[in-house]
Write an enzyme that holds these catalytic residues in place. Structure first.
Site, PDB file in Angstrom:
ATOM      1  N   ASP A 165      -2.212   2.252  -4.514  1.00 12.71           N
ATOM      2  CA  ASP A 165      -3.427   2.694  -3.829  1.00 12.71           C
ATOM      3  C   ASP A 165      -4.538   1.653  -4.002  1.00 12.71           C
ATOM      4  O   ASP A 165      -4.472   0.789  -4.881  1.00 12.71           O
ATOM      5  CB  ASP A 165      -3.886   4.044  -4.379  1.00 12.71           C
ATOM      6  N   HIS A 225       0.818  -1.214   0.000  1.00  8.28           N
ATOM      7  CA  HIS A 225       0.000   0.000   0.000  1.00  8.28           C
ATOM      8  C   HIS A 225       0.853   1.266   0.000  1.00  8.28           C
ATOM      9  O   HIS A 225       0.333   2.377  -0.200  1.00  8.28           O
ATOM     10  CB  HIS A 225      -0.916   0.006   1.227  1.00  8.28           C
TER      11      HIS A 225
END
Length: 399
Positions: free
Chosen positions: A374, A370
């Site tokens: 995204d 992450h």
């Protein structure tokens, strides 16, 4: 005349190995190029052949010993005269306290070469070792340099006591170097990456129909079976083109985008999980991908993969479905930013156009870093994989 058998070059960045198995014992006759022993490194096994014909007169590095590149493994006496001294040598490994056998062995399993180099460069001495028999490893020197030499000790929680009545029913086996490397890399992945997993499911009807229609013709023309992995590889490549951050990696404060796809295909072997890499998979046809997977899979099962064949991957596919897994969260293979988990194909009732029908369904899982990918990019990637598999014609039309 005596000939030394030494540890061969183990591969790029590999400086030490563990003696896994001796195929010959002192006193045994050996032929040129006959396998003497097998060494185990972090990822691959290396066979050591006999350089000459003669009699194995002495084993210097026993099974389980850690040896560096060019360390002495054994001595071979050329000609028939070597048979006489073979008998006392055969007793040496059995009599562990014998100083004659212990001296050379201790020398070959001294501090790791990388550790000695670091200590010399930083004028360090008396570093506490955590390796076998107090052997100083590279990590010990790095910990000493950072002022955290005592940190590794409390990191491992003490083992809970075992009842005396059950202790004799336990078996303690030292972890192989491969298993230690797997454990370290997977834990490092969890500690370093901001790992998250997103899920979806795919209707395998169209892929299965296409495969059944062309599998015989495919085999006849290309000499390799048409499997599901080539479809998934092509679908992932298609999705990576649209969401390039899943095919990128973080290097310090930079993001390195790859304009190529080196596809890692995770494979389970008797000794542990390995990930052979298919270089430039985005340039290969279905047949090229299937041939590469078959070749690398066979090498993985036989323990013949080289270090080079497991390096440079940009994305990984893991197929837990072959073992019956219905759902799982795969762990990233650092420094990669994405890994796709395939699972078991299972007939399930699905609502399609207002009707309940039975369809062969598979759950898909994408674990991603992450820090670089995204949520929108991760979900988009998985949806593109799903769309390409549910309508394989999209792959041909690049849609």
């Amino acid at each position: 005349m005596s000939t030394e058998v030494r540890v061969p070059t183990l591969g790029e960045s590999v400086t030490e190995a563990t003696v896994a198995t001796w195929f010959k014992q002192p006193g045994d006759a050996v032929a040129v190029d006959e396998m003497l022993c097998e060494l185990e490194t972090d990822k691959v096994t290396v066979e050591v052949p006999s350089p000459v014909a003669g009699t194995l007169s002495e084993i210097v590095a026993a099974e389980g010993d850690t040896v560096g590149v060019d360390a002495l493994l054994a001595q071979i006496s050329e000609g028939g005269a070597a048979a006489a001294p073979a008998a006392p040598k055969a007793e040496a490994p059995a009599a562990a306290p014998a100083p004659a056998a212990a001296a050379p062995a201790a020398k070959d399993v001294e501090d790791a070469p990388s550790a000695k180099k670091l200590m010399a460069e930083n004028n360090l001495s008396n570093v506490a070792g955590t390796g076998k028999d107090g052997r100083v490893m590279k990590e010990d020197v790095l910990n000493a340099l950072s002022g955290a030499s005592a940190a590794p000790a409390p990191a491992a929680a003490p083992r809970a006591p075992v009842a005396a009545s059950q202790a004799d029913r336990e078996e303690r086996v030292k972890m192989t170097r491969l298993r230690q490397t797997i454990a370290k890399r997977l834990k490092d992945s969890q500690n370093t990456a901001a790992m998250l997993t997103t899920y979806n499911e795919v209707d395998m009807t169209e892929v299965m129909a296409l495969r059944n229609e062309y599998k015989d013709l495919f085999l006849k023309k290309h000499g390799v079976k048409l499997g599901f992995m080539s479809f998934f590889t092509k679908a992932c490549i298609h999705a990576l083109n649209e969401v390039p951050e899943v095919n990128a990696e973080i290097d310090g404060t930079d993001i390195v985008y790859k304009n190529y796809v080196n596809m890692g295909i995770a494979a389970g072997t008797p000794t542990g999980l390995v990930v052979p890499v298919i270089n430039d998979a985005d340039q290969l046809s279905f047949a090229g991908i299937e041939k590469a997977i078959a070749e690398k899979g066979a090498k993985a099962r036989d323990g013949k993969l080289s270090m080079a064949e497991m390096q440079g991957g940009t994305f990984t596919i893991s197929n837990g479905g072959v073992y019956g897994s219905l759902m799982s969260s795969p762990i990233l293979n650092p420094p990669q930013s994405g890994i796709l988990g395939m699972h078991k194909i299972q007939d399930r009732p699905m609502a399609i156009n207002g009707q309940v029908v039975i369809r062969p369904m598979m759950y898909l899982a994408l674990s991603y870093d992450h820090r670089i990918v995204d949520g929108k990019g991760a979900v988009t990637f998985l949806v593109r994989v799903k769309e390409a598999l549910e309508d394989p014609r999209r792959l041909l039309m690049d849609l």
